[in-house]
Design a protein around this motif. Sequence first.
Motif, PDB file in Angstrom:
ATOM      1  N   GLU A 301      43.601 -20.056  44.075  1.00  0.00           N
ATOM      2  CA  GLU A 301      42.070 -20.067  44.689  1.00  0.00           C
ATOM      3  C   GLU A 301      41.819 -18.850  45.776  1.00  0.00           C
ATOM      4  N   GLU A 302      42.863 -18.635  46.364  1.00  0.00           N
ATOM      5  CA  GLU A 302      42.848 -17.475  47.463  1.00  0.00           C
ATOM      6  C   GLU A 302      44.263 -17.031  47.955  1.00  0.00           C
ATOM      7  N   GLY A 303      44.242 -15.827  48.478  1.00  0.00           N
ATOM      8  CA  GLY A 303      45.420 -15.248  48.811  1.00  0.00           C
ATOM      9  C   GLY A 303      46.275 -14.614  47.886  1.00  0.00           C
ATOM     10  N   VAL A 304      45.539 -14.132  46.628  1.00  0.00           N
ATOM     11  CA  VAL A 304      46.524 -13.478  45.884  1.00  0.00           C
ATOM     12  C   VAL A 304      46.270 -12.259  46.069  1.00  0.00           C
ATOM     13  N   ASP A 320      51.311 -14.279  51.529  1.00  0.00           N
ATOM     14  CA  ASP A 320      52.600 -14.614  52.227  1.00  0.00           C
ATOM     15  C   ASP A 320      53.976 -14.259  51.598  1.00  0.00           C
ATOM     16  N   GLY A 321      53.728 -13.418  50.417  1.00  0.00           N
ATOM     17  CA  GLY A 321      54.807 -13.036  49.776  1.00  0.00           C
ATOM     18  C   GLY A 321      55.654 -14.181  48.511  1.00  0.00           C
ATOM     19  N   SER A 322      54.987 -15.157  48.755  1.00  0.00           N
ATOM     20  CA  SER A 322      55.374 -16.165  47.402  1.00  0.00           C
ATOM     21  C   SER A 322      55.060 -15.721  46.218  1.00  0.00           C
ATOM     22  N   VAL A 323      55.387 -16.548  45.138  1.00  0.00           N
ATOM     23  CA  VAL A 323      55.027 -16.063  43.839  1.00  0.00           C
ATOM     24  C   VAL A 323      54.651 -17.337  43.053  1.00  0.00           C
ATOM     25  N   GLU A 344      58.918 -16.342  49.734  1.00  0.00           N
ATOM     26  CA  GLU A 344      58.696 -15.608  50.489  1.00  0.00           C
ATOM     27  C   GLU A 344      59.097 -14.209  50.185  1.00  0.00           C
ATOM     28  N   GLY A 345      58.583 -13.149  50.887  1.00  0.00           N
ATOM     29  CA  GLY A 345      59.141 -11.835  50.932  1.00  0.00           C
ATOM     30  C   GLY A 345      59.097 -10.981  49.788  1.00  0.00           C
ATOM     31  N   VAL A 346      58.312 -11.576  48.603  1.00  0.00           N
ATOM     32  CA  VAL A 346      58.168 -10.626  47.486  1.00  0.00           C
ATOM     33  C   VAL A 346      57.225  -9.697  47.617  1.00  0.00           C
TER      34      VAL A 346
END
Length: 350
Positions: A301-304, A320-323, A344-346
């Motif tokens: 819903e958000e942040g992609v 945030d680097g999550s998948v 994280e970090g992706v």
Amino acid sequence: RLRNAFAAIKADGSVVTWGNAEYGGDSSAVAPLLTEGVVQFCGTQYAFAAIKANGSVVTWGDDRYGGDSSADAPLLEEGVVQVFGTDGAFAAITADGSVVTWGDAGCGGNSSTSDVASLLTDGVVQICGTCGAFAAIKANGSVVTWGNAYSAVVPPRNLPFGASCGEDSSAVASLLSEGVVHICGAQYAFAAIKANGSVVTWGDAGYGGNSSEVAPHLAGVAQVCGACGAFAAIKADGSVVTWGHARSGGSSSAVAPLVVGVVQVSGSHNAFAAIKANGSVVTWGDDRYGGDSSMVGPLLEEGVVQVFGTDEAFAAIKADGSVVTWGNAGCGGDSSAVSALLTEGVFQVC
């Protein structure tokens, strides 16, 4: 290209893979080479190729379809800047604008012996692939194509043996002689964006190669993406135009009110996923191929910030680097086995 596995690059340059082990989901054979320094990669349907910061290339997956690059190793030890895939072959652009290909000859892995070999020795700035053909943009805005009709790897879905993969662009050659700025491949056709925002298509007419029905709407196009037999184009105003086989996502009428303010789109075999300016995701097409994202809806819903497709699944990277993954578990839609590495970090998934 459409694949059966995913690979993700993390901020430290390491790589995480999941999905079908035989076709690149298991990278353990080259794991020591993927712990750091990876900056970009691409997949065929059955293998991956990764570019490292020093310009060298690492490959893994099915040897027959690009997983083994040993025959061209001296050309891939340095200076590679981009890599692209068809279903069964890779093409790499080097710093001097020349092209190196490897993998299945029936999928474009034989450019050195093709009729266009002399055109690929310099000046190439972008390459894209369909199932069995490549198209390259040169610095002067012209396009070069090579490869074969669909005759390798796996039987085409609902297409006769030898169906077009866009390897022959002669019918639109006059439109591809200059001014092309971006090119994208579906499974059986190509779509090229010109500097004036218009679109040129070729390949199998029923699978995206004929865009005549939506031609009046294909002005001001900023981005185009392919699925198996369809394309989705994003216009400068954030609206989306789709064409091609309806079952491949060529019809977006079911989500038309939602497909506004779109900034990026990606395709699986028979579905599309679009990111909107607010960071939410809209999907359409065949539910079995990722067209239904309701199971992970709250996470989309958000942040992609980016979304990528395999044959039957999607993976979305959040701010945030999550998948987040969805679709067929066997094609990467279930990332639970490596979930701890994807929190994280992706920054890139392929």
